[in-house]
Design an enzyme around this catalytic site. Structure first.
Site, short mmCIF file in Angstrom:
data_model
loop_
_atom_site.label_atom_id
_atom_site.label_comp_id
_atom_site.label_asym_id
_atom_site.label_seq_id
_atom_site.Cartn_x
_atom_site.Cartn_y
_atom_site.Cartn_z
N HIS A 258 -42.66 8.91 23.50
CA HIS A 258 -42.58 7.77 22.57
C HIS A 258 -41.68 6.64 23.04
CE1 HIS A 258 -38.82 9.70 21.46
NE2 HIS A 258 -38.48 8.59 20.84
C1 UD1 Z 1 -37.08 5.53 16.67
C2 UD1 Z 1 -35.73 5.38 17.38
C3 UD1 Z 1 -35.68 6.29 18.59
C4 UD1 Z 1 -36.04 7.72 18.23
C5 UD1 Z 1 -37.40 7.71 17.53
C6 UD1 Z 1 -37.85 9.10 17.13
C7 UD1 Z 1 -34.69 3.17 17.33
C8 UD1 Z 1 -34.40 1.96 18.13
N1 UD1 Z 1 -35.54 4.02 17.86
O1 UD1 Z 1 -38.06 5.05 17.55
O2 UD1 Z 1 -34.38 6.28 19.13
O3 UD1 Z 1 -36.09 8.51 19.39
O4 UD1 Z 1 -37.29 6.90 16.37
O5 UD1 Z 1 -39.11 9.03 16.56
O6 UD1 Z 1 -34.15 3.32 16.25
N2 UD1 Z 1 -44.16 4.31 12.58
C9 UD1 Z 1 -45.02 4.86 11.68
N3 UD1 Z 1 -44.50 5.68 10.73
C10 UD1 Z 1 -43.17 5.95 10.64
C11 UD1 Z 1 -42.31 5.36 11.55
C12 UD1 Z 1 -42.81 4.54 12.53
O7 UD1 Z 1 -46.22 4.65 11.73
O8 UD1 Z 1 -42.77 6.72 9.73
C13 UD1 Z 1 -44.72 3.43 13.65
C14 UD1 Z 1 -44.65 1.98 13.27
O9 UD1 Z 1 -45.80 1.36 13.73
C15 UD1 Z 1 -43.46 1.47 14.07
C16 UD1 Z 1 -43.46 2.38 15.28
O10 UD1 Z 1 -43.98 3.63 14.83
O11 UD1 Z 1 -43.56 0.12 14.39
C17 UD1 Z 1 -42.09 2.57 15.87
O12 UD1 Z 1 -41.15 2.99 14.87
P1 UD1 Z 1 -39.59 2.59 15.00
O13 UD1 Z 1 -38.84 3.16 13.87
O14 UD1 Z 1 -39.48 1.13 15.25
O15 UD1 Z 1 -39.14 3.25 16.34
P2 UD1 Z 1 -39.50 4.64 17.03
O16 UD1 Z 1 -40.33 4.34 18.21
O17 UD1 Z 1 -40.00 5.65 16.05
#
Ligand code: UD1
Length: 366
Positions: free
Chosen positions: A205
């Site tokens: 990821h």
């Molecule tokens: C975040 C953390 C990362 C951690 C990871 C574990 C930061 C900078 N990054 O990254 O350190 O390793 O979590 O998963 O804080 N999304 C969904 N559903 C959710 C959450 C996210 O669909 O419940 C999708 C959304 O499109 C979002 C993307 O995933 O834009 C990324 O989510 P985000 O919270 O920005 O960062 P992660 O890549 O999950």
């Protein structure tokens, strides 16, 4: 001592669970649990509260996704109101996600002491958003709880005082050890038709791996070759599923006969999968630690790690995103040459007790 314990994203939940439990046991604490809502899908959030028996959050900010600035700003605005209203003696943050950074900055500016659990980890790679989050959070925290001696050294080098730094062990491992028996009861292997040690587990990821089409295509090439040798179970993060679609790689992945793509798993099912697999391929931080304790070889698809103890003492090998290196190192593990490793110092299931003891001793006026 009124404490606001902050969680936001998936890896935070297993870290806060033992801390909350320990605080609830000790009458000197009035712990509140605040969830920013950075992760909000049932599979990324709710299931962990159930699996880990974490109490329902007292406060939910519901900030959701966005750019880093949008997400961080939304958390800060909401959290500032909460701190002003609840007047905590301490804000406790864990890990290195955007919620960690946002809440620590707000608390520090309102002159509320911050305790950072998992302080001092450094990848020395500022292309990683988590590295920025770690540096900022540590720089404004009053108390720094560390998982390894190298973290203490990083913090001392950055000018922190010895009185701020407490080497307490690893709260994520507290949860792993406390949940091992319940994870063992999961029937996920039967449901997915897997044999003990007869499959690999993949998670992916990191933006550096999944946001660049050429890098992700290279990793997919490597996976095609590895799955020809051993089935690979792949709980796909929402970000990664989206990128595979966008870059036109999803159909290729779907066609691979032994790459088993599944939804993100709950904690107990996932730990059962990891404990019984032949190897893990990952770019996660926490999984490098969990595989070390479980004695499962881990190939990390990154060029660096903020958790060097998993390489020097544990089962972790850094292979980077290079397809040839991924295939070569995978074959070595499958030939029985994977690392065995040993459990790092103080990764013994009692880190949260040590954290609570330090806080109790220092009292509400930190
Ligand atoms: C975040 C953390 C990362 C951690 C990871 C574990 C930061 C900078 N990054 O990254 O350190 O390793 O979590 O998963 O804080 N999304 C969904 N559903 C959710 C959450 C996210 O669909 O419940 C999708 C959304 O499109 C979002 C993307 O995933 O834009 C990324 O989510 P985000 O919270 O920005 O960062 P992660 O890549 O999950």
């Amino acid at each position: 001592m009124r404490v606001i314990n902050v969680v936001g994203a998936r890896p935070n939940f297993m870290k806060i669970a033992p801390v909350m439990r320990e605080m609830q046991k000790r009458p000197c604490f009035q712990p509140l649990l605040l969830h920013t809502g950075q992760h909000y899908d049932d599979a990324m959030s709710r299931v962990f509260f159930e699996d880990l028996r974490i109490p329902k959050p007292d406060i939910y900010l519901g900030v959701g996704s966005g750019t880093h600035a949008e997400q961080t700003a939304r958390i800060m605005v909401e959290f500032e109101r909460i701190v002003a209203d609840r007047k905590p003696d301490l804000v406790l943050v864990v890990g290195d996600v955007n919620s960690t950074l946002a809440c620590s900055v707000v608390a520090a500016k309102l002159r509320v002491p911050v305790a950072h659990v998992e302080a001092g980890l450094r990848s020395f790679d500022r292309d990683m958003p988590e590295e920025i989050n770690r540096l900022v959070t540590d720089s404004i925290s009053t108390l720094l709880f560390t998982t390894s001696r190298d973290a203490d050294e990083n913090l001392l080098r950055e000018g922190h005082g010895l009185d701020q730094i407490h080497f307490v062990g690893n709260v994520m491992i507290d949860t792993l050890l406390a949940s091992a028996e319940r994870a063992e009861q999961s029937d996920v292997l039967e449901r997915l038709g897997l044999q003990d040690r007869g499959y690999a587990v993949l998670t992916l990821h990191r933006p550096s791996n999944v946001d660049d089409p050429a890098t992700l295509a290279g990793i997919v090439d490597a996976l095609e070759q590895v799955q020809a040798r051993i089935p690979i179970v792949f709980p796909a993060h929402p970000r990664t599923s989206t990128r595979l679609q966008t870059f036109g790689l999803a159909a290729r992945v779907a066609r691979m006969p032994s790459l088993i793509a599944v939804e993100p798993q709950g904690y107990l099912d996932f730990m059962k999968l990891v404990a019984h697999c032949a190897m893990v391929l990952t770019d996660s931080g926490g999984l490098q630690e969990e595989t070390t304790v479980l004695g499962v070889p881990c190939l990390t698809l990154r060029n660096n790690t903020e958790r060097p103890v998993t390489v020097t003492e544990g089962t972790n090998t850094l292979v980077g995103p290079n397809p040839n290196a991924i295939v070569r190192e995978s074959l070595k593990v499958l030939a029985g040459e994977g690392k065995r490793g040993r459990r790092p110092e103080l990764w013994d299931g009692h880190a949260a007790e040590r954290i609570a003891a330090v806080l109790e001793e220092r009292g509400p006026k930190l």
